[in-house]
Scaffold this active site. Structure first.
Site, PDB file in Angstrom:
ATOM      1  N   ASP A  81       0.843  -1.196   0.000  1.00  0.00           N
ATOM      2  CA  ASP A  81       0.000   0.000   0.000  1.00  0.00           C
ATOM      3  C   ASP A  81       0.883   1.253   0.000  1.00  0.00           C
ATOM      4  O   ASP A  81       1.775   1.390   0.851  1.00  0.00           O
ATOM      5  CB  ASP A  81      -0.866  -0.042   1.279  1.00  0.00           C
ATOM      6  CG  ASP A  81      -1.944   1.017   1.297  1.00  0.00           C
ATOM      7  OD1 ASP A  81      -2.463   1.369   0.216  1.00  0.00           O
ATOM      8  OD2 ASP A  81      -2.290   1.490   2.402  1.00  0.00           O
ATOM      9  N   GLY A 210      -9.050   5.797   1.325  1.00  0.00           N
ATOM     10  CA  GLY A 210      -9.656   6.676   2.332  1.00  0.00           C
ATOM     11  C   GLY A 210     -11.132   6.415   2.534  1.00  0.00           C
ATOM     12  O   GLY A 210     -11.931   7.349   2.670  1.00  0.00           O
ATOM     13  N   ALA A 211     -11.516   5.141   2.583  1.00  0.00           N
ATOM     14  CA  ALA A 211     -12.956   4.830   2.633  1.00  0.00           C
ATOM     15  C   ALA A 211     -13.528   4.840   4.051  1.00  0.00           C
ATOM     16  O   ALA A 211     -14.746   4.794   4.213  1.00  0.00           O
ATOM     17  CB  ALA A 211     -13.225   3.488   1.965  1.00  0.00           C
ATOM     18  N   ASN A 231     -10.226   0.709   0.221  1.00  0.00           N
ATOM     19  CA  ASN A 231      -9.213   0.676   1.278  1.00  0.00           C
ATOM     20  C   ASN A 231      -9.743   1.179   2.618  1.00  0.00           C
ATOM     21  O   ASN A 231     -10.284   2.286   2.702  1.00  0.00           O
ATOM     22  CB  ASN A 231      -8.031   1.578   0.878  1.00  0.00           C
ATOM     23  CG  ASN A 231      -7.217   1.011  -0.256  1.00  0.00           C
ATOM     24  OD1 ASN A 231      -7.688   0.198  -1.032  1.00  0.00           O
ATOM     25  ND2 ASN A 231      -5.978   1.456  -0.357  1.00  0.00           N
ATOM     26  N   THR A 234      -8.376   3.444   8.907  1.00  0.00           N
ATOM     27  CA  THR A 234      -8.751   4.232  10.090  1.00  0.00           C
ATOM     28  C   THR A 234      -9.844   3.570  10.942  1.00  0.00           C
ATOM     29  O   THR A 234      -9.740   3.550  12.170  1.00  0.00           O
ATOM     30  CB  THR A 234      -9.190   5.643   9.634  1.00  0.00           C
ATOM     31  OG1 THR A 234      -8.067   6.261   9.000  1.00  0.00           O
ATOM     32  CG2 THR A 234      -9.632   6.508  10.799  1.00  0.00           C
TER      33      THR A 234
END
Ligand code: G3H
Ligand code: 13P
Ligand code: ZN
Length: 297
Positions: A81, A210-211, A231, A234
């Protein structure tokens, strides 16, 4: 044996779903992702960033991925990544990754093309698939104007040019998505995504970074417009922290790491399972295996 991202994503495109790419950097996250993939019978992508590889030891992470793949029997790709240097790519290939991302998005366009093309040459020579990134993912903390926001996004015509000139298998796009938590509701430019999808057609697969924090209905819409890899990092990190924090609050005297980690693993398992169901990849493990071995009619 790991699958490549492209194998899994092509099948997902035909089936109208997406594959979750879940970041890992330790045993607990890896085991939680595998447990979710196994119970949901879903193909998955294990995403390993250069800093995760440095933290855990790249071979340790790959060894865990091998064991998880054997134990669960689900199709798994081990993916680099945000590799930003050729060293990252070479180390990933050497460690046995089945897919790499070369992220040249910080460079001016022509430099991004030149470096990504080289990365594709290296990846393909090693028999693995390559993801590039075009457009910049603006940080959630960055204060930028509307025109700067627009300029950071992926241009559909340039996306086609990028795909044709670099030969990437997959393209990460910038359509208002960002890494980390969003401040307020994310404003995704779906018209732009649709235009990118139409321009690229089946020349490359499309990826959403950043999903975490993107509402479910927006994720479904993104998938319907051609996103086949999503992806998540978080939200998994948050689940980990929540599990540890709550446990320590309730059990301040416990020092056994296994007891401290257990609720965190449960929380991560729940969030990964939820995302897998949202992405529509539940129950797709066997058809995905059949597809890559050429047995789907
Ligand atoms: O987008 C990047 C991923 O969240 C990985 O982050 O470089 O802190 O491992 P990291
Ligand atoms: P989030 O941390 O915002 O979920 O983004 C993950 C990601 O894009 C990893 O490449
Ligand atoms: Zn990312």
């Amino acid at each position: 044996m790991f699958r490549t991202n492209a194998e899994l994503m092509k099948r997902a495109r035909e089936g109208g779903y997406a594959i979750g790419a879940f970041n890992t950097n330790n045993l607990e996250i890896t085991k939680s992702i595998f447990r979710a993939a196994s119970e949901e019978k879903s193909p998955i992508i294990l995403a390993i960033s250069p800093s995760a590889a440095k933290y855990a030891g790249i071979d340790n992470l790959v060894a865990m991925a091998r064991i998880g793949t054997e134990e669960t029997g689900v199709p798994v790709s081990v993916h680099l990544d945000h590799g930003t240097e050729f060293e990252h790519i070479i180390q990933a290939i050497r460690a046995g990754f089945s897919s790499i991302m070369f992220d040249g998005s910080k460079y001016p366009y022509e430099k991004n093309v030149e470096l990504t093309k080289e990365a594709v040459k290296i990846g393909h020579a090693a028999g693995i698939t390559v993801e590039g990134e075009l457009g910049r993912l603006v940080g959630v903390e960055e204060q930028i104007s509307v025109s700067e926001r627009e300029a950071s996004m992926t241009d559909p015509d340039q996306a086609l040019d990028f795909v044709e000139r670099t030969g990437v298998d997959a393209l990460a796009v910038s359509i208002g998505n960002a890494h980390g938590w969003y401040k307020g509701k994310p404003l995704l430019d779906f018209a732009r995504l649709e235009a990118i999808s139409k321009k690229i057609g089946d020349k490359a697969l499309i990826v959403l970074h950043g999903a975490s924090g993107i509402p479910d209905e927006d994720i479904r819409r993104a998938i319907s417009l051609g996103i086949t890899k999503i992806n998540i990092d978080t939200e998994t990190r948050d689940a980990f922290k929540r599990g540890v924090a709550q446990f320590m609050q309730e059990n301040p005297d416990v020092i056994d790491p296994r007891k401290i980690m257990k609720p965190a693993m449960e929380e991560m398992f729940k969030i990964v399972s939820k995302k897998i169901r949202l992405f529509g990849s539940s129950g797709r493990a066997s058809e995905s295996i059949a597809y890559v071995t050429g047995r789907v009619a």
